[in-house]
Design a protein around this motif. Structure first.
Motif, PDB file in Angstrom:
ATOM      1  N   ASP A 147      90.985 123.354  37.327  1.00 23.61           N
ATOM      2  CA  ASP A 147      89.526 123.406  37.214  1.00 23.61           C
ATOM      3  C   ASP A 147      88.896 123.022  38.544  1.00 23.61           C
ATOM      4  OD1 ASP A 147      89.396 123.931  34.300  1.00 23.61           O
ATOM      5  OD2 ASP A 147      90.264 121.918  34.153  1.00 23.61           O
ATOM      6  N   GLY A 148      87.682 123.537  38.777  1.00 28.24           N
ATOM      7  CA  GLY A 148      86.941 123.159  39.961  1.00 28.24           C
ATOM      8  C   GLY A 148      87.133 124.111  41.125  1.00 28.24           C
ATOM      9  N   ARG A 149      86.402 123.819  42.210  1.00 28.48           N
ATOM     10  CA  ARG A 149      86.475 124.598  43.454  1.00 28.48           C
ATOM     11  C   ARG A 149      87.132 123.739  44.518  1.00 28.48           C
ATOM     12  NH1 ARG A 149      84.218 128.996  45.771  1.00 28.48           N
ATOM     13  NH2 ARG A 149      82.957 129.429  43.917  1.00 28.48           N
ATOM     14  N   PHE A 150      88.067 124.337  45.257  1.00 26.47           N
ATOM     15  CA  PHE A 150      88.857 123.588  46.222  1.00 26.47           C
ATOM     16  C   PHE A 150      88.779 124.220  47.610  1.00 26.47           C
ATOM     17  CE2 PHE A 150      90.478 122.684  42.071  1.00 26.47           C
ATOM     18  CZ  PHE A 150      90.875 121.358  42.104  1.00 26.47           C
ATOM     19  N   ILE A 169      87.356 117.527  56.832  1.00 23.91           N
ATOM     20  CA  ILE A 169      87.636 118.134  55.529  1.00 23.91           C
ATOM     21  C   ILE A 169      88.981 118.834  55.620  1.00 23.91           C
ATOM     22  CG2 ILE A 169      86.856 119.859  53.860  1.00 23.91           C
ATOM     23  CD1 ILE A 169      84.004 119.269  54.745  1.00 23.91           C
ATOM     24  N   ARG A 170      89.761 118.776  54.557  1.00 25.45           N
ATOM     25  CA  ARG A 170      91.115 119.314  54.595  1.00 25.45           C
ATOM     26  C   ARG A 170      91.399 120.199  53.381  1.00 25.45           C
ATOM     27  NH1 ARG A 170      90.520 118.767  58.945  1.00 25.45           N
ATOM     28  NH2 ARG A 170      91.412 117.286  60.434  1.00 25.45           N
ATOM     29  N   PRO A 171      92.290 121.196  53.539  1.00 28.94           N
ATOM     30  CA  PRO A 171      92.669 122.038  52.407  1.00 28.94           C
ATOM     31  C   PRO A 171      93.193 121.212  51.243  1.00 28.94           C
ATOM     32  CG  PRO A 171      93.480 122.992  54.454  1.00 28.94           C
ATOM     33  CD  PRO A 171      92.941 121.631  54.798  1.00 28.94           C
ATOM     34  N   GLY A 172      92.833 121.636  50.040  1.00 33.68           N
ATOM     35  CA  GLY A 172      93.276 120.955  48.841  1.00 33.68           C
ATOM     36  C   GLY A 172      92.256 119.986  48.283  1.00 33.68           C
ATOM     37  N   GLU A 173      91.273 119.589  49.095  1.00 32.51           N
ATOM     38  CA  GLU A 173      90.243 118.686  48.591  1.00 32.51           C
ATOM     39  C   GLU A 173      89.284 119.449  47.683  1.00 32.51           C
ATOM     40  OE1 GLU A 173      90.258 115.552  52.342  1.00 32.51           O
ATOM     41  OE2 GLU A 173      88.644 117.030  52.203  1.00 32.51           O
ATOM     42  N   GLU A 174      88.771 118.764  46.677  1.00 33.48           N
ATOM     43  CA  GLU A 174      87.919 119.409  45.677  1.00 33.48           C
ATOM     44  C   GLU A 174      86.451 119.216  46.022  1.00 33.48           C
ATOM     45  OE1 GLU A 174      87.143 119.551  40.829  1.00 33.48           O
ATOM     46  OE2 GLU A 174      88.532 118.073  41.695  1.00 33.48           O
ATOM     47  N   ILE A 226      82.849 115.682  48.363  1.00 35.01           N
ATOM     48  CA  ILE A 226      84.262 116.045  48.356  1.00 35.01           C
ATOM     49  C   ILE A 226      85.087 114.953  47.687  1.00 35.01           C
ATOM     50  CG2 ILE A 226      86.281 116.412  49.838  1.00 35.01           C
ATOM     51  CD1 ILE A 226      84.561 118.776  49.981  1.00 35.01           C
ATOM     52  N   ASP A 227      86.049 115.369  46.871  1.00 32.69           N
ATOM     53  CA  ASP A 227      87.035 114.441  46.316  1.00 32.69           C
ATOM     54  C   ASP A 227      88.353 114.689  47.040  1.00 32.69           C
ATOM     55  OD1 ASP A 227      88.847 112.946  44.863  1.00 32.69           O
ATOM     56  OD2 ASP A 227      88.014 113.482  42.914  1.00 32.69           O
ATOM     57  N   ASP A 228      88.808 113.705  47.800  1.00 31.90           N
ATOM     58  CA  ASP A 228      90.037 113.857  48.574  1.00 31.90           C
ATOM     59  C   ASP A 228      91.270 113.337  47.836  1.00 31.90           C
ATOM     60  OD1 ASP A 228      89.691 111.143  48.637  1.00 31.90           O
ATOM     61  OD2 ASP A 228      89.576 110.980  50.821  1.00 31.90           O
ATOM     62  N   GLY A 229      91.115 113.057  46.555  1.00 29.34           N
ATOM     63  CA  GLY A 229      92.220 112.538  45.771  1.00 29.34           C
ATOM     64  C   GLY A 229      92.179 111.035  45.613  1.00 29.34           C
ATOM     65  N   PHE A 230      91.316 110.374  46.402  1.00 24.05           N
ATOM     66  CA  PHE A 230      91.168 108.917  46.325  1.00 24.05           C
ATOM     67  C   PHE A 230      89.754 108.541  45.909  1.00 24.05           C
ATOM     68  CE2 PHE A 230      94.527 109.777  49.386  1.00 24.05           C
ATOM     69  CZ  PHE A 230      95.548 108.960  48.916  1.00 24.05           C
ATOM     70  N   GLY A 231      88.986 109.528  45.487  1.00 21.08           N
ATOM     71  CA  GLY A 231      87.598 109.304  45.115  1.00 21.08           C
ATOM     72  C   GLY A 231      86.690 110.287  45.823  1.00 21.08           C
TER      73      GLY A 231
END
Length: 303
Positions: free
Chosen positions: A114-117, A132-137, A152-157
């Protein structure tokens, strides 16, 4: 269909269905841009290495073309009647891909269910400078606008990121799967074959090709018009567009002259382009005019 070909088609469907790199402020109904839109089952596990190599090869070509194209489109934005805010990133969602390709997309691409990345970043662009990096939402703020942050959500918030996109000509370039070296435009988008991108190893030489096609877009050249006139004009314009973007046009023309036999072979099947000797003479004349003119930004010559 033979298995290697099936995997190849699936790879290009997987890579070609998301929005164009560096095209940020787009209408959602313009997506996706597909190079080959076919459905294919996920490969067996022992073929994942082969499939990953296909994906990586095409991704590298696409990122190279996006980097060169963006440099030309941003530098020459003052010449374009229509521009688009460009941050130097591309995005994708799982539903951009055909249903049967989605398991492959989840396995090989940087996205979730789900979502846009973020799919890819152009080096040196505002998105790259914002780290900003690939894979971030992307949580909110899409399409990018100069007066609102991208969350952006980088996986840590999640966190807001301020990006200042740059105006760019609306003439995006894409890589399509084709066995013969070729570049073309429909007046809106530029398509370069995988065979061409692979053959042209020098970035400046590839920039000349992309800039040539950009000229056709900027000039509004029609397919039913006088083709030799349009092609020679596009060659002339290409040097101007390249110079504005900071490319070494002297070395580019010198390289074209050295490789004239290669160009002769590639144009042997063309019924629309002038002979290579005429094109080379035209390029040399255009180069001399540019070198004799003032420094700084150059506008396209009046037709």
């Amino acid at each position: 269909m033979a298995r290697p070909l099936l995997f190849t088609l699936a790879a290009f469907a997987l890579l070609g269905c998301s929005d164009a790199i560096a095209e940020t402020a787009v209408n959602e109904d313009e997506l996706p841009h597909a190079t080959i839109n076919v459905a294919a089952p996920a490969p067996e596990m022992d073929n994942y290495t082969e499939f990953a190599a296909i994906v990586a090869r095409h991704q590298a070509m696409s990122e190279r073309v996006a980097r060169i194209s963006r440099r030309l489109r941003v530098a020459n934005a003052p010449l374009c009647d229509v521009t688009r805010l460009d941050a130097g990133l591309s995005t994708h969602r799982l539903d951009d891909y055909p249903p049967d390709i989605r398991p492959l997309a989840l396995h090989f691409m940087t996205l979730g269910e789900d979502g846009r990345f973020i799919r890819a970043i152009v080096p040196g662009s505002p998105a790259d400078q914002a780290d900003i990096r690939p894979g971030e939402e992307i949580i909110s703020g899409w399409p990018i606008q100069p007066d609102r942050p991208l969350v952006i959500d980088d996986g840590f918030g999640s966190a807001p990121i301020a990006i200042t996109p740059e105006p760019a000509c609306v003439a995006p370039a894409f890589v399509i799967n084709a066995p013969r070296p070729n570049a073309s435009t429909d007046g809106r988008e530029i398509e370069l074959s995988t065979a061409l991108v692979e053959q042209v190893g020098d970035d400046a030489a590839l920039a000349l090709i992309i800039a040539h096609e950009m000229s056709h877009v900027l000039r509004g050249h029609r397919q039913d018009g006088p083709r030799w006139v349009a092609e020679l004009q596009a060659d002339t314009d290409a040097l101007t567009l390249m110079r504005n973007a900071g490319y070494d046009i002297d070395a580019t023309v010198a390289g074209w002259e050295v490789g004239i036999e290669i160009h002769r072979d590639s144009q042997s099947l063309s019924a629309t382009h002038p002979p290579v000797e005429i094109r080379l003479h035209n390029l040399e004349q255009a180069l001399a005019r540019l070198n004799a003119g003032p420094d700084g930004f150059v506008r396209l010559a009046v037709q």
